[in-house]
Design a protein around this motif. Structure first.
Motif, PDB file in Angstrom:
ATOM      1  N   ILE A  10      37.452  32.740  43.943  1.00 15.52           N
ATOM      2  CA  ILE A  10      36.524  32.923  43.167  1.00 15.52           C
ATOM      3  C   ILE A  10      36.871  34.334  43.184  1.00 15.52           C
ATOM      4  O   ILE A  10      37.543  34.579  42.397  1.00 15.52           O
ATOM      5  CB  ILE A  10      35.235  32.028  42.900  1.00 15.52           C
ATOM      6  CG1 ILE A  10      35.194  30.486  43.151  1.00 15.52           C
ATOM      7  CG2 ILE A  10      34.455  33.200  41.856  1.00 15.52           C
ATOM      8  CD1 ILE A  10      34.092  30.679  42.809  1.00 15.52           C
ATOM      9  N   LEU A  11      35.963  34.911  44.076  1.00 14.89           N
ATOM     10  CA  LEU A  11      35.733  36.127  44.043  1.00 14.89           C
ATOM     11  C   LEU A  11      37.251  37.116  44.155  1.00 14.89           C
ATOM     12  O   LEU A  11      37.461  38.015  43.313  1.00 14.89           O
ATOM     13  CB  LEU A  11      35.064  36.876  45.207  1.00 14.89           C
ATOM     14  CG  LEU A  11      33.633  36.370  45.018  1.00 14.89           C
ATOM     15  CD1 LEU A  11      32.956  36.553  46.348  1.00 14.89           C
ATOM     16  CD2 LEU A  11      32.980  37.197  44.004  1.00 14.89           C
ATOM     17  N   GLU A  12      38.629  36.323  45.272  1.00 10.69           N
ATOM     18  CA  GLU A  12      38.871  37.927  45.026  1.00 10.69           C
ATOM     19  C   GLU A  12      40.250  37.570  44.803  1.00 10.69           C
ATOM     20  O   GLU A  12      40.944  38.077  44.078  1.00 10.69           O
ATOM     21  CB  GLU A  12      39.524  37.658  47.093  1.00 10.69           C
ATOM     22  CG  GLU A  12      38.783  37.515  47.496  1.00 10.69           C
ATOM     23  CD  GLU A  12      38.805  37.250  49.078  1.00 10.69           C
ATOM     24  OE1 GLU A  12      39.309  37.135  49.547  1.00 10.69           O
ATOM     25  OE2 GLU A  12      37.913  38.489  49.924  1.00 10.69           O
ATOM     26  N   ALA A  17      35.753  29.486  37.889  1.00  7.88           N
ATOM     27  CA  ALA A  17      34.356  29.056  37.473  1.00  7.88           C
ATOM     28  C   ALA A  17      34.026  29.932  36.365  1.00  7.88           C
ATOM     29  O   ALA A  17      34.347  30.637  35.957  1.00  7.88           O
ATOM     30  CB  ALA A  17      33.798  30.123  39.175  1.00  7.88           C
ATOM     31  N   THR A  18      32.769  29.082  35.913  1.00 13.49           N
ATOM     32  CA  THR A  18      31.731  29.757  35.037  1.00 13.49           C
ATOM     33  C   THR A  18      30.882  30.620  35.455  1.00 13.49           C
ATOM     34  O   THR A  18      29.880  30.364  36.028  1.00 13.49           O
ATOM     35  CB  THR A  18      31.166  28.514  34.496  1.00 13.49           C
ATOM     36  OG1 THR A  18      32.092  28.104  33.582  1.00 13.49           O
ATOM     37  CG2 THR A  18      30.436  28.959  33.427  1.00 13.49           C
ATOM     38  N   ILE A  29      27.245  31.987  39.258  1.00 11.83           N
ATOM     39  CA  ILE A  29      28.154  31.319  38.706  1.00 11.83           C
ATOM     40  C   ILE A  29      27.424  29.827  38.746  1.00 11.83           C
ATOM     41  O   ILE A  29      26.543  29.288  39.136  1.00 11.83           O
ATOM     42  CB  ILE A  29      29.680  30.829  39.522  1.00 11.83           C
ATOM     43  CG1 ILE A  29      29.156  29.979  40.847  1.00 11.83           C
ATOM     44  CG2 ILE A  29      29.994  32.173  39.629  1.00 11.83           C
ATOM     45  CD1 ILE A  29      29.975  29.651  41.238  1.00 11.83           C
ATOM     46  N   THR A  30      27.732  28.588  37.484  1.00 10.12           N
ATOM     47  CA  THR A  30      27.294  27.655  37.480  1.00 10.12           C
ATOM     48  C   THR A  30      27.812  26.947  38.143  1.00 10.12           C
ATOM     49  O   THR A  30      29.468  26.576  38.226  1.00 10.12           O
ATOM     50  CB  THR A  30      28.184  27.131  36.390  1.00 10.12           C
ATOM     51  OG1 THR A  30      27.484  27.515  35.756  1.00 10.12           O
ATOM     52  CG2 THR A  30      27.302  25.592  36.110  1.00 10.12           C
ATOM     53  N   LEU A  41      24.245  29.328  40.707  1.00 13.33           N
ATOM     54  CA  LEU A  41      24.780  29.619  42.558  1.00 13.33           C
ATOM     55  C   LEU A  41      24.768  31.423  42.225  1.00 13.33           C
ATOM     56  O   LEU A  41      25.456  31.793  41.532  1.00 13.33           O
ATOM     57  CB  LEU A  41      25.866  29.136  43.056  1.00 13.33           C
ATOM     58  CG  LEU A  41      25.819  28.283  43.196  1.00 13.33           C
ATOM     59  CD1 LEU A  41      27.000  27.662  43.761  1.00 13.33           C
ATOM     60  CD2 LEU A  41      24.805  27.080  43.792  1.00 13.33           C
ATOM     61  N   VAL A  42      23.779  32.165  43.404  1.00 11.65           N
ATOM     62  CA  VAL A  42      24.210  33.345  43.010  1.00 11.65           C
ATOM     63  C   VAL A  42      25.088  33.619  44.724  1.00 11.65           C
ATOM     64  O   VAL A  42      24.332  33.881  45.694  1.00 11.65           O
ATOM     65  CB  VAL A  42      22.981  34.255  43.167  1.00 11.65           C
ATOM     66  CG1 VAL A  42      22.818  35.918  43.534  1.00 11.65           C
ATOM     67  CG2 VAL A  42      21.770  33.879  41.782  1.00 11.65           C
TER      68      VAL A  42
END
Length: 117
Positions: A10-12, A17-18, A29-30, A41-42
């Motif tokens: 998701i990050l890279e 993702a929401t 994100i959810t 989620l953090v």
């Protein structure tokens, strides 16, 4: 070869993702399968396997989780360290789980007796 980390994807790489909040060090994100309405989620932007790897980063992520929880409280703030503690994704993440009376969600230890080892 290890499976790719879904949170790093998701990050890279922009995996779907929401994203509900962003900070310099983390995103919120959810989750794919939220357990209550507004479950979040953090996740730190830097990959660390769990909360023990980088205590300073863990504190920063927990600060953001507390900010999210303040907006939806009452809530549980939960992170797991290791498979035996129910960690399934080995990238630090903190669950913010909003709670309501009678929501039917039971924590893993609810109603259990302590077993001495």
């Amino acid at each position: 070869m290890a499976d790719p980390c879904p949170f790093c994807e998701i990050l890279e790489h922009g995996a779907p993702a929401t994203i509900v909040a962003e900070w310099r060090e983390a995103i919120a994100i959810t989750p794919l399968n939220p357990v209550t309405d507004a479950h979040i989620l953090v996740i730190p932007r830097k990959h660390v396997d769990d909360a023990t790897v980088d205590p300073i980063l863990t504190g920063i992520v927990m600060k953001y989780a507390a900010e999210v929880a303040d907006a939806v409280s009452p809530a549980n703030i939960i992170t797991s360290i290791g498979a035996e503690a129910t960690q399934t994704v080995f990238h630090l993440h903190v669950h913010v789980v909003p709670r309501r009376h009678g929501d039917g969600l039971h924590l893993p230890w609810t109603g259990q007796k302590v077993v001495s080892t």
